[in-house]
Design a protein around this motif. Structure first.
Motif, PDB file in Angstrom:
ATOM      1  N   LYS A   1     -19.901  20.650  17.348  1.00  0.00           N
ATOM      2  CA  LYS A   1     -20.071  19.814  16.160  1.00  0.00           C
ATOM      3  C   LYS A   1     -18.946  20.010  15.150  1.00  0.00           C
ATOM      4  CE  LYS A   1     -23.338  18.729  12.450  1.00  0.00           C
ATOM      5  NZ  LYS A   1     -24.705  18.977  11.909  1.00  0.00           N
ATOM      6  N   TYR A   2     -18.542  21.272  14.930  1.00  0.00           N
ATOM      7  CA  TYR A   2     -17.580  21.573  13.873  1.00  0.00           C
ATOM      8  C   TYR A   2     -16.167  21.870  14.394  1.00  0.00           C
ATOM      9  CZ  TYR A   2     -21.662  21.912  10.845  1.00  0.00           C
ATOM     10  OH  TYR A   2     -22.801  21.633  10.140  1.00  0.00           O
TER      11      TYR A   2
ATOM     12  N   GLN B   1     -15.844  27.732   8.673  1.00  0.00           N
ATOM     13  CA  GLN B   1     -15.912  26.312   8.355  1.00  0.00           C
ATOM     14  C   GLN B   1     -17.260  25.665   8.662  1.00  0.00           C
ATOM     15  OE1 GLN B   1     -14.322  27.897  10.902  1.00  0.00           O
ATOM     16  NE2 GLN B   1     -13.113  26.436  12.098  1.00  0.00           N
ATOM     17  N   VAL B   2     -18.336  26.287   8.228  1.00  0.00           N
ATOM     18  CA  VAL B   2     -19.652  25.659   8.390  1.00  0.00           C
ATOM     19  C   VAL B   2     -20.385  25.732   7.051  1.00  0.00           C
ATOM     20  CG1 VAL B   2     -19.808  26.300  10.833  1.00  0.00           C
ATOM     21  CG2 VAL B   2     -20.833  27.799   9.104  1.00  0.00           C
TER      22      VAL B   2
END
Length: 209
Positions: A111-112, A77-78
């Motif tokens: 961050k994610y 998921q990046v």
């Protein structure tokens, strides 16, 4: 049969030796040779390209059977531009120290959110100029795991710095807290064992001809 493992990382050498202990192979690392070996560039875009580059370069220097492995780290998921791939330790043109790796990847997880990650692994074995064996099978890839923002209390595991952030999905345990035999399997997946089984069978058949 003696095979040189083209690595100077003692943790990776130890894990490989343990996983291959049931094979009729003598595994030695580059540092066991007591000779100066120049650094080999890794400019490939895939783990297999890098493994091939390293193994063929070491063979030209050593002129005896040598194998090299390489890995790429991939997240679910990046954005593509942040995907590490084969550049796990190299970010923005810099080679990161172990501490810097933990700081950088911890920041990504912060961050994610917890990152679902997987290593894709490859191997290249050079016996001589005419016999080169290589593979990057799905069975060599790691099981998915989570990369967390907060490092384990032990902070760094020399040779495998990202183990400080890694958590096994099945058990919920941090890699630091897994049994040593499980960690060896994570470091050297079953696909590598199958690769060497096939190689040994090929060698025996060629000797019988």
């Amino acid at each position: 049969m003696r095979l040189i493992f083209g690595t100077g990382n003692p943790a990776k050498l130890s894990a490989m030796k343990k996983r291959l202990s049931g094979f009729d192979l003598e595994i030695v690392g580059l540092k066991d040779l007591n000779i100066e070996i120049p650094e080999v560039p890794e400019t490939g875009s895939t783990p297999l390209e890098n493994a091939y580059q390293k193994a063929t370069a070491y063979y030209k220097i050593l002129m005896e059977p040598v194998f090299s492995c390489d890995s790429g780290l991939y997240f679910d998921q990046v954005p593509d531009e942040i995907q590490p791939g084969v550049h796990v330790r190299n970010v923005n043109g810099r080679t990161l120290t172990d501490d810097e790796m933990i700081e950088y990847y911890s920041g990504l997880a912060e961050k994610y959110g917890d990152l679902t990650a997987r290593y894709r692994n490859a191997i290249c074995l050079v016996v001589d100029d005419q016999h080169i064996y290589q593979a990057m099978e799905e069975s060599m890839a790691s099981e998915p795991f989570l990369l967390k923002a907060k490092p384990h209390v032990n902070r760094i595991k020399k040779g495998f710095p990202l183990d400080s952030l890694s958590v096994d999905i099945k058990t919920g345990k941090h890699f630091y807290d897994l049994d040593k035999s499980v960690l060896d399997t994570v470091a050297v997946e079953d696909g590598f064992l199958e690769f060497f089984r096939k190689f040994i069978i090929t060698q025996k058949r060629s000797m019988e001809r």
